[in-house]
Design an enzyme around this catalytic site. Structure first.
Site, PDB file in Angstrom:
ATOM      1  CG  ASP A  84       5.272  22.497 -24.811  1.00 16.53           C
ATOM      2  OD1 ASP A  84       4.097  22.878 -24.677  1.00 16.53           O
ATOM      3  OD2 ASP A  84       5.736  21.465 -24.280  1.00 16.53           O
ATOM      4  CG  ASP A 105       2.562  28.401 -19.105  1.00 16.35           C
ATOM      5  OD1 ASP A 105       1.638  28.976 -18.491  1.00 16.35           O
ATOM      6  OD2 ASP A 105       3.052  27.318 -18.738  1.00 16.35           O
ATOM      7  N   GLY A 178       4.114  14.375 -17.371  1.00 17.94           N
ATOM      8  CA  GLY A 178       4.844  13.214 -16.849  1.00 17.94           C
ATOM      9  C   GLY A 178       3.888  12.068 -16.552  1.00 17.94           C
ATOM     10  CG  HIS A 207      -0.469  21.235 -22.162  1.00 16.58           C
ATOM     11  ND1 HIS A 207       0.818  21.640 -22.382  1.00 16.58           N
ATOM     12  CD2 HIS A 207      -1.249  22.099 -22.856  1.00 16.58           C
ATOM     13  CE1 HIS A 207       0.813  22.702 -23.166  1.00 16.58           C
ATOM     14  NE2 HIS A 207      -0.424  23.008 -23.465  1.00 16.58           N
ATOM     15  N   GLY A 208      -0.068  17.116 -21.168  1.00 15.50           N
ATOM     16  CA  GLY A 208       0.120  15.932 -20.327  1.00 15.50           C
ATOM     17  C   GLY A 208      -0.520  14.686 -20.910  1.00 15.50           C
ATOM     18  CG  ASN A 229       0.671  19.621 -25.949  1.00 15.19           C
ATOM     19  OD1 ASN A 229       0.056  19.734 -27.004  1.00 15.19           O
ATOM     20  ND2 ASN A 229       1.101  20.661 -25.260  1.00 15.19           N
ATOM     21  CG  ASN A 231       8.149  15.743 -23.769  1.00 17.72           C
ATOM     22  OD1 ASN A 231       8.946  15.074 -24.414  1.00 17.72           O
ATOM     23  ND2 ASN A 231       8.546  16.731 -22.985  1.00 17.72           N
ATOM     24  CB  THR A 232       6.585  11.744 -20.343  1.00 14.75           C
ATOM     25  OG1 THR A 232       6.647  13.084 -19.840  1.00 14.75           O
ATOM     26  CG2 THR A 232       7.314  10.825 -19.398  1.00 14.75           C
TER      27      THR A 232
HETATM   28  P1  13P Z   1       3.685  14.641 -21.184  1.00 13.14           P
HETATM   29  O1  13P Z   1       5.153  14.723 -21.028  1.00 13.14           O
HETATM   30  O2  13P Z   1       2.999  14.253 -19.923  1.00 13.14           O
HETATM   31  O3  13P Z   1       3.281  13.777 -22.329  1.00 13.14           O
HETATM   32  O4  13P Z   1       3.162  16.119 -21.491  1.00 13.14           O
HETATM   33  C1  13P Z   1       3.591  16.787 -22.627  1.00 13.14           C
HETATM   34  C2  13P Z   1       3.115  18.189 -22.661  1.00 13.14           C
HETATM   35  O5  13P Z   1       2.044  18.511 -22.199  1.00 13.14           O
HETATM   36  C3  13P Z   1       3.989  19.191 -23.283  1.00 13.14           C
HETATM   37  O6  13P Z   1       3.498  20.469 -23.114  1.00 13.14           O
END
Ligand code: 13P
Length: 287
Positions: A84, A105, A178, A207-208, A229, A231-232
């Site tokens: 990533d 990236d 985030g 993303h995000g 994607n 993550n947070t």
């Molecule tokens: P978030 O942490 O906002 O869910 O984004 C994850 C992301 O885009 C990883 O590349």
């Protein structure tokens, strides 16, 4: 067996759903995501940032863990192991370590340099059977110390990068990493439609994914997003459940301090979050 992400994302694009990329941080994360994907018969992408890779002692460790776990758990759904927001050097490290997919990236380079480096990495990745994602227009917010403003990508630049033969394209459409601030204006569907128009069939990445309202997620998928994607959100539910466990004094009852017990509520919370997202993205039963 790990697969590259191209085929699963082309199927998602054609079927009007999206495959989730869930970032991993450790063994619990990886196990929770793999088991949920298998239970729901959903394809899945495990995302590894450079910071998380370093934390887990390097990409070699990560690839060895994911491959062994995929086998030991008897996972049958397609799983891609994906770098990533990779740097140029990071991409080579992951190729060598046995990842099945990379993201370069180069969005912070001048477009000419992004083009040159992306071209080289496309050739290397494809020669070795990996899929490759590129990015145009910085994704906002902070991830692993990299701060971006949340630009909207220029569709002409998207076409320029897409034409280099990348398999997946991340285009900034006002999304940020985030938690979204209260005054966030939402995704720019105008930009997304213009990018789609410029790049044609290319599966697009959002993303995000954390905190984007469900209706905006669904609209983005209808306009060509095939990979989302997250993550947070998994980190937040893990922290929340772990805190509850400790605040309830459960670590002090019997052998409640055993990490297998201490980390269990957080791990279950990741499973529930991944399930919720796979249902929202429409990837359940698509393996
Ligand atoms: P978030 O942490 O906002 O869910 O984004 C994850 C992301 O885009 C990883 O590349």
């Amino acid at each position: 067996m790990l697969v590259n992400a191209k085929e699963m994302l082309e199927k998602a694009r054609d079927g009007k759903y999206a495959v989730g990329q869930f970032n991993i941080n450790n063994l619990e994360w990886t196990k929770a995501i793999l088991l949920t994907a298998e239970e729901l018969k959903s394809p899945v992408i495990l995302g590894v940032s450079e910071g998380a890779g370093k934390y887990m002692t390097g990409f070699e460790t990560v690839a060895a863990m994911v491959k062994a776990m995929d086998e030991s758990l008897g996972i049958t759904v397609p799983v891609a192991l994906h770098l990533d927001h990779g740097t140029y050097e990071g991409c080579y490290k992951c190729i060598k370590a046995g990842f099945s997919s990379i993201m370069f990236d180069g969005s912070h380079y001048p477009i000419e340099e992004n083009v040159a480096k992306t071209t080289e990495l496309v050739n290397v990745a494809h020669a070795l059977g990996l899929s490759i994602e590129a990015e145009v227009g910085a994704i906002g917010g902070e991830e692993d110390g990299v701060i971006g403003k949340g630009e909207c990508a220029d569709p002409a630049e998207c076409k320029q990068i897409a034409d280099l033969g990348v398999d997946i394209l991340a285009a900034g459409i006002g999304n940020i990493h985030g938690v979204y601030p209260a005054n966030w204006e939402g995704l720019s569907f105008e930009t997304l439609a213009a990018v789609k128009e410029a790049v044609g069939d290319m599966p697009l990445v959002l993303h995000g994914g954390t905190g984007i309202p469900d209706d905006q997620i669904k609209k983005a998928i209808s306009l060509g997003v095939a990979k989302i994607n997250v993550n947070t959100e998994c980190q937040l539910v893990f922290a929340e459940e772990t805190r509850k466990y400790i605040e309830a004094g459960k670590d002090k009852q019997g052998k409640g301090f055993d990490p297998r017990k201490l980390l269990a509520p957080g791990t279950e919370a990741i499973k529930a979050k991944v399930k919720e997202k796979m249902e929202l993205f429409g990837s359940v039963g698509k393996a």
